[in-house]
Structures are given as structure tokens and as C-alpha cells.
Design an enzyme around this catalytic site. Sequence first.
Site, PDB file in Angstrom:
ATOM      1  N   CYS A  53       0.841  -1.194   0.000  1.00 28.77           N
ATOM      2  CA  CYS A  53       0.000   0.000   0.000  1.00 28.77           C
ATOM      3  C   CYS A  53       0.874   1.240   0.000  1.00 28.77           C
ATOM      4  CB  CYS A  53      -0.941   0.009   1.209  1.00 28.77           C
ATOM      5  SG  CYS A  53      -0.061   0.082   2.785  1.00 28.77           S
ATOM      6  N   CYS A  75       3.498   1.661   2.669  1.00 29.25           N
ATOM      7  CA  CYS A  75       4.760   0.940   2.434  1.00 29.25           C
ATOM      8  C   CYS A  75       5.715   1.815   1.617  1.00 29.25           C
ATOM      9  CB  CYS A  75       4.520  -0.366   1.681  1.00 29.25           C
ATOM     10  SG  CYS A  75       3.484  -1.564   2.531  1.00 29.25           S
ATOM     11  N   ASP A 104       6.093  27.924 -32.294  1.00 30.88           N
ATOM     12  CA  ASP A 104       7.089  28.414 -33.244  1.00 30.88           C
ATOM     13  C   ASP A 104       6.541  28.132 -34.652  1.00 30.88           C
ATOM     14  OD1 ASP A 104       9.645  29.211 -34.318  1.00 30.88           O
ATOM     15  OD2 ASP A 104      10.060  27.075 -34.607  1.00 30.88           O
ATOM     16  N   ASP A 131      11.333  23.575 -32.119  1.00 31.47           N
ATOM     17  CA  ASP A 131      12.203  22.488 -32.576  1.00 31.47           C
ATOM     18  C   ASP A 131      13.660  22.891 -32.738  1.00 31.47           C
ATOM     19  OD1 ASP A 131      11.903  24.122 -34.838  1.00 31.47           O
ATOM     20  OD2 ASP A 131      12.237  22.418 -36.184  1.00 31.47           O
ATOM     21  N   ASP A 185      14.788  28.174 -30.157  1.00 32.95           N
ATOM     22  CA  ASP A 185      13.611  28.033 -29.284  1.00 32.95           C
ATOM     23  C   ASP A 185      13.986  27.603 -27.868  1.00 32.95           C
ATOM     24  OD1 ASP A 185      11.818  28.566 -31.424  1.00 32.95           O
ATOM     25  OD2 ASP A 185      12.058  26.496 -32.114  1.00 32.95           O
TER      26      ASP A 185
END
Length: 803
Positions: free
Chosen positions: A101, A104, A508, A696, A700
Amino acid sequence: MADIACTHCNLKFDESVMIKEEQNGKELNFCCKGCQGVYHLLESEGLDTFYDKLGDTQLQPAAQYHDDLHKFDLEGFKNKYIKENEDGLYEINLIIEGIHCSACVWLNEKVLHKTDGIIEATINYTNNKAKVIWDPEEIQLSKIIETIRSIGYNAYPYDASLQEERANKTKKAYYSRILMGVFGTMNIMWIAVAQYAGYFTGMEQKFKDILNVAEFILATPVLFYSGWIFFRGAYYGFKNRIINMDTLVASGALLAYLYSIYAMVTQTGEVYFDSVVMIITFVLVGKYLEVLSKKHAVDTLDSIIGSTPTEVTVVKESVKSLIGVENIQVGDIIELKPGEKVVIDGQVVFGEGSFDESSLTGENEPVFKKNGDAILSGSICLDSVIRYEATKDASHSLLTSIVNLLEDAITKKPRIEQLADTVSGYFSLAILSIAIAAFLGWYFMGGSFETALIVSISVIVIACPCALGLATPMSTLVGIGVAAKRGLLFKEATFLETMAKSNLLALDKTGTITEGKPSVVHAQIEKGFDPSLLLALTETSNHPISKGVAHYLKEHYDNMDTVTLESIKSVEAKGLEAYHNGIKLVGGNAALMQQHHIDVEGESENSLFIFAIDGHMTARFELTDTIREGAKEAIGNIQKMGIEVVMLTGDHEKSAQRIAKEVGIDQVHARLLPTDKSDIIQHFQEEGKIVVMVGDGINDAIALANANIAIAMGRGADVAINVSDVVLLNEKPQSIYEAYRISRRTFLAVKENLGFSLLYNLVAVPLAVSGHVNPLVAALSMSMSSLIVVGNSMRIKFLKFRS
């Protein structure tokens, strides 16, 4: 030789086999390394008075758990399972056995965080996988494993290829215990029918005693064999001063069992052996179904990780040999046969054929590769023998990056899960306190010990910390798996939560909205133009505009000379500068030309690239880019979700406005430097916006780093991918929309699960306290609540996408 007693356990053995030691003039004898270790541990902790109290009493020899600890520090083990990061810290993924659980999880994390040398320890409840980062100068991995074992758990390195075997072993262990529980339940129910019939119609005590004994015989193995899992967890919880789910189940069932024995022996009151059996069986079946569901949820991730080959065929001097992927170096020639998976990124040097990249991009159509083409790890060679040159080693290849991203994603916890874990840590203690208060209230107000005990047992059993603990990790795990199948890699589960709350998307232009492959649509060539010089200049840049011009030159000019340039300089968001034999070369946009006082005639709605030699314009190129398929539809769908969409680009105003108009974006910011993009992102955040940025390129990277969520195209610049939070492997605009849908659906499931868990406990616990629920119904309710949370999380898999 005579037998002598072990200094620790007092058991006697032949003197020849004893481990001898002398300390302060006193001779010590130990029967094994375990006893020797425990003796010195007690002494170092100031607990050696234990032996004065022990006297001549004999103990069991100390259990040894460290026979295999040395293997965790071997060089081969390190190379296979341990990663070293930039700071020199070590990192490993472990599977923790024995976790039942969220309490634990809390205990293990607490103990590991307190251990000197451990920098980070996070455990995912859904698959018991722990990510541990430590300083090898301060602590060894063997000591970390030993620490985990000392609190009653076990740990071994995560290996996806072995997970199926271990999962089957776990299922078999549950299965045999469930069989015993079901057998006991079915038989005890028939006896219970007779008991209840006798309760209402009357039954002689001797027949009642026989039925009570029969129920006792059936209940005992179910409680102590089938329920052993709960008793073991409760023991270690008690040992470490933690009250967990196991404590609630074990204490509830044991109290009912002990009271039933008392009632049976004294022939007073009613026995509840049937409730004991059903509490254990129902909860155990619920845990088993939970195990199956959690395994099913991680199968998507393990299928990516587990099917990775460990060896490849390397060709050296016409000799083929199988070599482990970790030993491959850049420049090695690797041979692929049909059906084999690519493990190392590279470039084809011999042969041509089709590759299945569906596991990376989600596209089922094979991709044809020929000499010079790049091939990506994770793709599968379909129909030819291919030889390719490794361009990266295993640790830096795409497949390894994907695996690392997924492993990190399912280990890192969202803020909402951290809150749920904290609540779960105190939840069981609160329930136990309520049960004690209910017992005292019913006993003193009603006067019946039996009624008070049954009410308190019902309170203990009906409360469910598991549903609360599972609410977030189960949903995020399924969400990450669904995203991975769609070619969306979330680096952390926390990013699902943040993206779900986002209300502004910044895009972009080049390479995100458009293909990023501009082509020349008009060329104006002036006197003095030298294509060889321009080709040399453009090939120093990875910018799409430069690549488009270089492609045009190669198509239209033959026999160009190879030119060497000096003092090459990239001017951000403007272009390139260089020298050749003292002649200055400038290539870029109109802003760069103005900076060098070079006149540029006219404007264009297309992107411009102008080439000047020694201050005179010799060529002017107009380029246009193709809008990515589905961009307009995807942006429209995102706007319908109530998300504001803006364009940030370094291109000039006319070109940016034309593209924005075509895809339906109203707000455009053009002619931006990388720092300008970042400033605009920060401005949006100051206005209270939660910003998702998609890009990309290197230009950026700053804006991506400052956004709340950074999304990078899978084939973009490495620096953009490194700072991103989400990677789009298939680079489709539609994937951005899908990322929003998955994150929002996942976060909705999290809120539904947490809402249900809290509502369940708010309703169920008062009903139990008021005496309206018996232990049988309580056990069934507890199991059902966990399964409802798991089932609701699995509904994320049914999210529909446009194919």
C-alpha cells in the site's frame, strides 16, 4: 574438540567451526557471520546489556540476507544497471518486493531519505519501481539494498525482460492463497446458513458447538495462510512504527478470530469465523485483481523496454561477431537482418530496404531507407540485409533516450499524488483511532462487548487507504502509456497535471506549424554571384532556410568548387557571416543586410535570404515553407478547448501573418530573437497564463526552458529536446491536440478517483461507526473501492483519436 556456545545465540557447536575473535582480552566465539554482525551492531549501538538479560537462553542464529550483497558492487553489474549522471552521481531503477500500500511506499522513501549519501529516492506504487540516486563516494549500492532489507522488504534491479517471469511468480503466490480462501469461504458459508437458521429457529448447544468447531477449523488456515501477506506487512509496519492497510486488515480479522474462539469456548455470544474468512478472501482477491490491473497498465512501457536486443552483429575486417550493445562505439559497422530491431542510431552504408518506425512515430506505413539515410533505434528492418555505421553509442541513442524518459516519467510523482501519499500516511492511524473510539462508545453506551467489538472491526476493515493511494499513480501510469503509444513522450507524470491546466499555447512557426523545409520559389541572381561561396556558407548552418538555399544550389549548379571559409559567425535570428581569402561574405535576412548597410529592394510575403559579397548584393532568394498536414484542424480543435493560441517566430511580419491566417491564428509575434521569445513567454506568465511552448530549434531553447510545459519535435535540435518536458516523435500538429486531450482526461480521472476515495470513506466510515455495516459487507466494500479506482483509471485507454 569440545562443543562451545556462540557468544550471540548460545547454541553450541564444535570449536573447530567457530569464528574466533578477541576483544579487550575477552574471547568471542560465533557460529556464523550473522551472529558476529548482530553482536557488533548491538555493541556499537550501546545495547550490549541485552546479553546480561538473555542469560543462558538460546536464540535462532541470526538470519543472513547479505550473501549476495557483493554482486551489487561488481563492475559488470554497474555497467548493466547503473547510470552515471553529469554530476558523478549514480542512478538505478529497483523493484521493491513486499510493497502492499501507499504507506509501504512512504516508509521505504522515508528510510532511504534518512540514509547518508542517498540524494533522491522515489517509488511508484503502481509497479513498485524505485528510482534511487546516490553519491558513490559516500555509500555503495550494496548498503542501500541492505537498508531496504533491514525493514522487511527486498530489492533487485529492474530488468524489463525478467518482469514477466517475476509477475507470474507473484500471481502464483496469490493464486494458491486465494484458492485456500475460496475453499474456506464456500464451505464456511454452508455452515453459516445452518448457524443463522438455528439462530432464528433455535438450536441445541451441542449442535451449535459442532458447527463452531467446523468453522474454526476452516477459518484458521485461511487466516494464517491466505492472510499471511497482511500479517507480514502489519509486522514490518509495527516494527517501523507505521500503521498501514495491512495493519487494518490483519487487526480486524484477528480480533474477530480471537473473539470467536472466546465465544466458542465459553459458549456465550455468537462466533464470526465466517466474517474472518470473508474479510481475508475478499481483500486478497481485490489485491490480486489490483496486481493484474497494474501489470496490464505497465505492459505498454515494458513492451517498449523489454524487447530491446542486448547484442548486435558487428562487421570488422569482413569478420562478423556478436557484441553487447553497451560495447558499441561510434563508427562501428553493424549488420541488420530482416526482422531485427535497430538498437543503435546510425547511417546506412550498404544496402537499402524498408523500416517499420511505428513504435516511434505511430505511423504504420514502412519508411524506405537507402545509402546515406539515417536510421533510428527502435525501428525494425523489414525486408533486406542492411549495414550501417553507428553515429551514437547505446547510451545516447534514441531508443535508450525513450526508455529513460518513460522510466523517469512513471517514477516522478505529480504534486497531487505527493499530497495523496501524505494523507495516506496518516489515514490508517486516524481510522484506528476512530475504531477505538467507536468501541469505547458502543461498549459504555450499549453495554455489549460483542456489539462494540464487531462495530470497531467493521470500521477498521471498511476504511480503504488503498483507493486513496492508487487514485493518482494508476491514472498517470495509464495516461503515460496511452501517450507513448501515440508517439508522445512525457518526461515526468507531473507534466500531465501541468498541461491539463494550461490555457495558452505558443507555437514556433518554422518546423512546428510548417514542415521546416523551405524551398526556393524565386531567385534573383546579380553580377558577381559565386554559387560555390554561397554553398560553403549555407552548409555551416542547420537552419531550414540555409538548408533550402543549399538544396537549390545543388539542383541548379554543377561542378561547384569546395571552398574553405574563415571566421564563420552565426548571427542569431538574422543569418551568417564569414571570410574567404579576405573577402567578407554575408548571407541572411533583410535585417542583417541593413545592419551591414546593404540596400535591399522591395519586400515579400515569403521568407528572404540575401547573399552579399564585400558589401554588394549578388543574390536574392524567396523561400516558402509547406504547412504541416492537419495543422489548421489541430489548432482549431485546441482553440475549441478554450486554449489561446499564439505564434512566435523570427521570420518577418508578412510571411508570419500569411502562415497564421492559413492555420487560423490571430495573435502573431514576428521578427523575434530567442531572448524576445523568452520575454513574451514570461509576460504571458505574469498575466497568470499557464504556457505550453512548442518548438524544434536551438533558437527556441530559451523560450522552451521558461515555459510551464516545453514540447519539442522529435527530430529537432538536441538542445531543444533536452530542455523539453514532452517530445513529439511523429512531429504532427495533431499530436499537440492529442497531448492536451490525454493530459486533461488523465487529470479528470485523477480528480474522479480522489473524489470517489474521499466520498467513499466519508460515507462508509460513519455507517460502520453507527453499526449499520457488518465485517462481511465491510470487507467486500473495501475491495470494491480499490477496484473501482483501478477500473476508472483504465477507462483512459478508451480515449478515441482520429486515425
